[in-house]
Motif scaffolding. Sequence first.
Motif, mmCIF file in Angstrom:
data_model
loop_
_atom_site.group_PDB
_atom_site.id
_atom_site.type_symbol
_atom_site.label_atom_id
_atom_site.label_comp_id
_atom_site.label_asym_id
_atom_site.label_seq_id
_atom_site.Cartn_x
_atom_site.Cartn_y
_atom_site.Cartn_z
ATOM 1 N N ASP A 263 -4.584 -3.311 -40.759
ATOM 2 C CA ASP A 263 -4.225 -2.287 -39.773
ATOM 3 C C ASP A 263 -4.446 -0.894 -40.353
ATOM 4 O OD1 ASP A 263 -3.476 -4.076 -37.825
ATOM 5 O OD2 ASP A 263 -1.313 -3.737 -38.004
ATOM 6 N N THR A 264 -4.762 0.063 -39.493
ATOM 7 C CA THR A 264 -4.807 1.476 -39.872
ATOM 8 C C THR A 264 -3.811 2.215 -38.984
ATOM 9 O OG1 THR A 264 -7.093 1.415 -40.620
ATOM 10 C CG2 THR A 264 -6.241 3.552 -39.947
ATOM 11 N N LEU A 265 -2.842 2.860 -39.623
ATOM 12 C CA LEU A 265 -1.742 3.491 -38.886
ATOM 13 C C LEU A 265 -1.960 4.992 -38.708
ATOM 14 C CD1 LEU A 265 1.311 1.756 -40.658
ATOM 15 C CD2 LEU A 265 0.062 1.008 -38.617
ATOM 16 N N TYR A 266 -1.484 5.514 -37.588
ATOM 17 C CA TYR A 266 -1.373 6.962 -37.407
ATOM 18 C C TYR A 266 -0.128 7.241 -36.588
ATOM 19 C CZ TYR A 266 -3.335 6.429 -32.690
ATOM 20 O OH TYR A 266 -3.548 6.051 -31.391
ATOM 21 N N VAL A 267 0.344 8.484 -36.644
ATOM 22 C CA VAL A 267 1.643 8.836 -36.048
ATOM 23 C C VAL A 267 1.490 10.027 -35.111
ATOM 24 C CG1 VAL A 267 4.019 9.574 -36.564
ATOM 25 C CG2 VAL A 267 2.832 8.010 -38.127
ATOM 26 N N ARG A 268 2.115 9.927 -33.954
ATOM 27 C CA ARG A 268 2.243 11.079 -33.048
ATOM 28 C C ARG A 268 3.719 11.431 -32.938
ATOM 29 N NH1 ARG A 268 -2.275 9.953 -28.417
ATOM 30 N NH2 ARG A 268 -4.012 10.027 -29.897
ATOM 31 N N SER A 269 4.035 12.678 -33.274
ATOM 32 C CA SER A 269 5.423 13.154 -33.259
ATOM 33 C C SER A 269 5.571 14.181 -32.145
ATOM 34 C CB SER A 269 5.764 13.796 -34.604
ATOM 35 O OG SER A 269 5.575 12.876 -35.663
ATOM 36 N N SER A 270 6.622 14.031 -31.340
ATOM 37 C CA SER A 270 6.849 14.945 -30.209
ATOM 38 C C SER A 270 8.272 15.478 -30.251
ATOM 39 C CB SER A 270 6.702 14.206 -28.874
ATOM 40 O OG SER A 270 5.535 13.428 -28.847
ATOM 41 N N VAL A 271 8.422 16.778 -30.036
ATOM 42 C CA VAL A 271 9.747 17.393 -29.981
ATOM 43 C C VAL A 271 10.377 17.078 -28.621
ATOM 44 C CG1 VAL A 271 11.037 19.551 -30.038
ATOM 45 C CG2 VAL A 271 9.072 19.239 -31.566
ATOM 46 N N LEU A 272 11.507 16.350 -28.637
ATOM 47 C CA LEU A 272 12.172 15.953 -27.391
ATOM 48 C C LEU A 272 13.285 16.908 -27.002
ATOM 49 C CD1 LEU A 272 12.727 12.074 -27.658
ATOM 50 C CD2 LEU A 272 10.744 13.328 -26.786
ATOM 51 N N GLU A 273 13.978 17.486 -27.994
ATOM 52 C CA GLU A 273 15.188 18.254 -27.700
ATOM 53 C C GLU A 273 15.483 19.178 -28.876
ATOM 54 O OE1 GLU A 273 18.310 15.541 -26.523
ATOM 55 O OE2 GLU A 273 19.807 17.151 -26.502
ATOM 56 N N ILE A 274 16.014 20.375 -28.573
ATOM 57 C CA ILE A 274 16.416 21.318 -29.619
ATOM 58 C C ILE A 274 17.846 21.755 -29.324
ATOM 59 C CG2 ILE A 274 15.921 23.553 -30.700
ATOM 60 C CD1 ILE A 274 13.003 23.215 -29.790
ATOM 61 N N THR A 275 18.767 21.439 -30.239
ATOM 62 C CA THR A 275 20.183 21.753 -30.039
ATOM 63 C C THR A 275 20.649 22.717 -31.126
ATOM 64 O OG1 THR A 275 20.487 19.512 -29.180
ATOM 65 C CG2 THR A 275 22.482 20.750 -29.711
ATOM 66 N N LEU B 174 5.959 8.082 -32.939
ATOM 67 C CA LEU B 174 5.387 6.779 -32.606
ATOM 68 C C LEU B 174 4.277 6.456 -33.602
ATOM 69 C CD1 LEU B 174 5.116 7.101 -28.719
ATOM 70 C CD2 LEU B 174 6.869 5.895 -30.045
ATOM 71 N N THR B 175 4.350 5.268 -34.188
ATOM 72 C CA THR B 175 3.336 4.822 -35.147
ATOM 73 C C THR B 175 2.426 3.817 -34.454
ATOM 74 O OG1 THR B 175 4.966 5.083 -36.899
ATOM 75 C CG2 THR B 175 2.975 3.833 -37.440
ATOM 76 N N PHE B 176 1.148 4.156 -34.395
ATOM 77 C CA PHE B 176 0.174 3.301 -33.716
ATOM 78 C C PHE B 176 -0.717 2.605 -34.736
ATOM 79 C CE2 PHE B 176 1.157 6.758 -30.820
ATOM 80 C CZ PHE B 176 1.273 6.139 -29.595
ATOM 81 N N GLY B 177 -1.306 1.495 -34.322
ATOM 82 C CA GLY B 177 -2.372 0.873 -35.093
ATOM 83 C C GLY B 177 -3.728 1.296 -34.548
ATOM 84 N N GLN B 178 -4.790 0.778 -35.171
ATOM 85 C CA GLN B 178 -6.152 1.122 -34.784
ATOM 86 C C GLN B 178 -6.460 0.649 -33.358
ATOM 87 O OE1 GLN B 178 -5.219 -1.026 -37.041
ATOM 88 N NE2 GLN B 178 -5.902 -2.974 -36.160
#
Lengths: 152, 152
Positions: free
Chosen positions: A101-113, A129-133
């Motif tokens: 597998d080859t992994l990559y990550v998408r990070s999203s800001v959901l909330e700021i408190t 979220l960590t995805f595979g190829q």
Amino acid sequence: MSSVSSDKIYLDNLAVGLEFHSGEQPVEADQIIAFASQFDPQPFHLDAEAAKGTFFQGLVASGWHTMAITMKLIVESVPFADGIIGAGGEISWPRPTRPGDTLYVRSSVLEITPSRSKPDRAIVTVECLTFGQDDEVRQKFTTKLVAFRKKD
Amino acid sequence: MSSVSSDKIYLDNLAVGLEFHSGEQPVEADQIIAFASQFDPQPFHLDAEAAKGTFFQGLVASGWHTMAITMKLIVESVPFADGIIGAGGEISWPRPTRPGDTLYVRSSVLEITPSRSKPDRAIVTVECLTFGQDDEVRQKFTTKLVAFRKKD
């Protein structure tokens, strides 16, 4: 939604919806076995042959190996100026990471408190979220990070 | 509350309140730096001098290193017959692991939810608390594990 990948950013620059995209990290059987030998020594993480008769029907990475690789990809791609300082989070593995597998990550800001007691900081909820190829999710991780305002 | 530490156990033997106590694992600076170099390369995990000026005011283990050591202690002390198979969990770090700490884990069965579709298994919610040598909590981890009935 915006995408940011280089400059160091402060709380002042963060906004809900901001996304960060990591690079890619291949995962091979020898790395899976090395991590598991040290931290998660179970047959389905240690030996491809022994793993065939288990729940996973083959060698799979420890979920904590997937998380550790994810953390490396987050550190490289989410440029919080004072670092990635996590108070904790929720994690799940819809499917395991397998050799090749080859992994990559998408990070999203959901909330700021913003902190009530400390005006220089806020808790920022980020979904990673960590995805595979194959673009299928290997891991969902939602974390609360501490982010700071730029000091004068 | 009962305590179990050796024989392999199946879903048939599990009960809410059952506790498992791990052995101890010391954590030294070189291990903290080695783990962080590979998976969490940030100043407060890599260099005692650079760490002084950060949020942590000194070298601390990556939270994922604390989790990885915790997993090893869980694998050694929670003897589910088919292995520790986690769907995910919630994690938090009330305080970081520092060089010279010695960690141990207490795991408690909180809930057992039989599968509706697959009568051979259940989801078992387990709380795993990681303590230091001062008995202060370094990590709280609540996980949902898959446990199986003994096959005939």
